[in-house]
Design a protein around this motif. Structure first.
Motif, short mmCIF file in Angstrom:
data_model
loop_
_atom_site.label_atom_id
_atom_site.label_comp_id
_atom_site.label_asym_id
_atom_site.label_seq_id
_atom_site.Cartn_x
_atom_site.Cartn_y
_atom_site.Cartn_z
N GLY A 230 0.79 -1.22 0.00
CA GLY A 230 0.00 0.00 0.00
C GLY A 230 0.82 1.27 0.00
N GLY A 231 1.98 1.25 -0.67
CA GLY A 231 2.82 2.44 -0.75
C GLY A 231 3.65 2.70 0.48
N THR A 232 3.70 1.76 1.41
CA THR A 232 4.50 1.92 2.63
C THR A 232 5.34 0.67 2.86
OG1 THR A 232 2.79 0.99 4.08
CG2 THR A 232 2.71 3.36 3.68
N ILE A 233 6.29 0.76 3.78
CA ILE A 233 7.09 -0.41 4.15
C ILE A 233 6.42 -1.13 5.31
CG2 ILE A 233 9.27 -1.17 5.16
CD1 ILE A 233 10.69 0.84 3.44
N ALA A 234 6.04 -2.39 5.09
CA ALA A 234 5.38 -3.18 6.12
C ALA A 234 6.39 -3.83 7.05
CB ALA A 234 4.50 -4.26 5.47
N GLU A 235 7.50 -4.29 6.48
CA GLU A 235 8.52 -4.96 7.31
C GLU A 235 9.88 -4.84 6.62
OE1 GLU A 235 9.17 -9.12 9.82
OE2 GLU A 235 7.47 -8.94 8.43
N THR A 236 10.92 -4.71 7.40
CA THR A 236 12.27 -4.62 6.87
C THR A 236 13.23 -5.35 7.79
OG1 THR A 236 14.05 -3.10 6.20
CG2 THR A 236 12.62 -2.37 7.99
N GLY A 237 14.20 -6.02 7.21
CA GLY A 237 15.17 -6.76 8.01
C GLY A 237 16.09 -7.56 7.14
N SER A 238 16.99 -8.31 7.76
CA SER A 238 17.88 -9.17 7.00
C SER A 238 17.07 -10.29 6.35
CB SER A 238 18.95 -9.77 7.92
OG SER A 238 18.37 -10.71 8.82
N THR A 239 17.65 -10.92 5.36
CA THR A 239 16.96 -12.03 4.69
C THR A 239 16.63 -13.13 5.68
OG1 THR A 239 18.12 -11.52 2.63
CG2 THR A 239 17.15 -13.70 2.81
N LYS A 240 17.54 -13.40 6.61
CA LYS A 240 17.30 -14.41 7.63
C LYS A 240 16.13 -14.02 8.52
CE LYS A 240 19.66 -17.02 11.28
NZ LYS A 240 20.94 -17.19 12.02
N ASP A 241 16.07 -12.74 8.92
CA ASP A 241 14.96 -12.26 9.76
C ASP A 241 13.63 -12.46 9.07
OD1 ASP A 241 16.55 -11.37 11.88
OD2 ASP A 241 16.81 -9.37 11.00
N LEU A 242 13.57 -12.06 7.79
CA LEU A 242 12.29 -12.10 7.07
C LEU A 242 11.81 -13.52 6.81
CD1 LEU A 242 10.52 -9.68 5.97
CD2 LEU A 242 12.77 -9.07 6.80
N LEU A 306 6.78 1.71 12.74
CA LEU A 306 7.68 0.56 12.59
C LEU A 306 8.20 0.18 13.98
CD1 LEU A 306 9.70 1.47 9.37
CD2 LEU A 306 8.38 -0.61 9.70
N PHE A 307 7.72 -0.95 14.49
CA PHE A 307 8.18 -1.45 15.78
C PHE A 307 9.52 -2.16 15.59
CE2 PHE A 307 3.62 -1.10 16.39
CZ PHE A 307 3.52 -0.56 17.66
N GLN A 308 10.47 -1.87 16.47
CA GLN A 308 11.79 -2.48 16.36
C GLN A 308 11.79 -3.87 16.99
OE1 GLN A 308 15.38 -0.98 18.56
NE2 GLN A 308 16.19 -0.67 16.49
N ILE A 309 12.11 -4.88 16.19
CA ILE A 309 12.20 -6.25 16.67
C ILE A 309 13.63 -6.54 17.11
CG2 ILE A 309 11.66 -8.65 16.13
CD1 ILE A 309 9.30 -6.61 15.80
N SER A 310 14.58 -6.06 16.32
CA SER A 310 16.01 -6.16 16.62
C SER A 310 16.66 -4.94 15.95
CB SER A 310 16.58 -7.48 16.10
OG SER A 310 16.56 -7.51 14.68
N PRO A 311 17.96 -4.71 16.16
CA PRO A 311 18.57 -3.51 15.59
C PRO A 311 18.33 -3.31 14.09
CG PRO A 311 20.07 -4.52 17.15
CD PRO A 311 18.90 -5.44 17.04
N GLU A 312 18.22 -4.38 13.30
CA GLU A 312 18.03 -4.26 11.85
C GLU A 312 16.68 -4.77 11.38
OE1 GLU A 312 20.07 -2.85 9.62
OE2 GLU A 312 21.46 -2.26 11.20
#
Length: 336
Positions: A230-242, A306-312
């Motif tokens: 929807g034009g926003t970032i839903a989740e971001t992280g390392s490939t392993k995180d995702l 964007l809630f922080q799950i871990s530093p990245e």
């Protein structure tokens, strides 16, 4: 790691006869030098518009409303068109979705690869020809000198895509943007193109942004992933995180829609029900709330940060709030 690109609160709209389409609604992310970043999401999520905004290649109806795009210390939003011409193809290369429509049918492949070398690097025709032959060889096209004299219709789909990659790399850009580079290619050619991109990243230390709707495509190529919706970032992280600790229901849905060839259990794939939001009238709350099985009242009234799950690792979902119900991610098949 040294930052190559930083995009802050980018907003892009298209002004049509029916109203303002808010295609990108405040996107922020970064890219380090030598890194590969995947941007995934279904059609209409804003992936391609974000990159076309970065290249300043929007149509006449498109406009960057707000935000900054810092590339090697310069804000691309503030550059003049003449200054941007020196950036496109020279410092930032782009592989477009459909090579058949992106290549000019009336010019030879050689002429089209040589053009940026003549314009940006000041090479003479012989130097540009020799450099183009080497590039075609680099991307795995046989008999490159012969192919230089051929036209796009004489190339197969996979070879046209390789020629597009050669064009994007001809000036050795710091950043290569690949917009759906494997669309409409069979799985064998897809694997070859993705392997080629990995080789380019390693040999030339080129930073890559890979745009796709397929999480499986980015799994083996990218260091980090941005999931857009929807034009926003839903989740971001390392490939392993995702892949192993997804924290947004939309990411769960994408993962569950990927077939797992190693699975011993025969199950139907679970599609994401419903339709993407109408960006003429974006929802006040979470853009995914109408399609989410775990939506709460607050999701309809307020857009989640964007809630922080871990530093990245960050996810824009109220399920990550400390007071939210604890829900286990319903994934365990697609790609996992």
């Amino acid at each position: 790691m040294e930052r190559l690109l930083e995009i802050n609160n980018l907003k892009t709209s298209f002004f049509t006869h029916v109203g303002e389409v808010k295609a990108v609604g405040g996107v922020s992310f970064y890219l380090n030098k030598g890194e590969a970043l995947g941007i995934v999401g279904e059609s209409g999520s804003g992936k391609s518009v974000t990159m076309m905004s970065l290249m300043r290649l929007l149509s006449d109806t498109g406009k960057i409303i707000d935000g900054e795009m810092i590339f090697q210390g310069r804000d691309l939003v503030k550059l003049s068109e003449k200054e941007m011409e020196k950036v496109r193809g020279n410092e930032i290369g782009m592989i477009f979705q459909d090579p058949m429509t992106s290549l000019n049918p009336v010019f030879t492949i050689g002429n089209q690869i040589m053009e940026p070398l003549l314009k940006h690097r000041g090479l003479n025709k012989k130097e540009a020809f020799d450099r183009s032959v080497k590039l075609l060889s680099l991307v795995g096209i046989p008999s490159p000198e012969k192919r230089m004299k051929q036209y796009p219709h004489e190339f197969s789909g996979g070879m046209r895509q390789r020629a597009m990659i050669a064009m994007a790399l001809c000036c050795e850009p710091k950043l290569l943007i690949a917009d759906e580079p494997t669309t409409a290619l069979d799985v064998t050619i897809q694997a070859q193109i993705l392997e080629l991109m990995k080789d380019i990243k390693q040999k030339l230390n080129t930073s890559i942004i890979l745009i796709t709707h397929d999480l499986g495509v980015v799994a083996d190529v990218c260091d980090r992933i941005n999931v857009m919706y929807g034009g926003t970032i839903a989740e971001t992280g390392s490939t392993k995180d995702l892949f192993y600790n997804p924290r947004h229901p939309y990411t769960w849905g994408l993962l569950n829609s990927i077939p797992n060839p190693k699975s011993t259990i025969r199950e139907k794939l679970r599609p994401i029900e419903g339709q993407p939001p109408d960006l003429l009238k974006p929802p006040v709350g979470c853009p995914f709330a109408a399609r989410c099985n775990y939506a709460m009242r607050i999701c309809e009234l307020q857009r989640p940060p964007l809630f922080q799950i871990s530093p990245e690792h960050n996810a824009a979902c109220f399920l990550n709030h400390p007071d939210a119900p604890k829900i286990k991610a319903p994934v365990g098949r697609g790609g996992l």
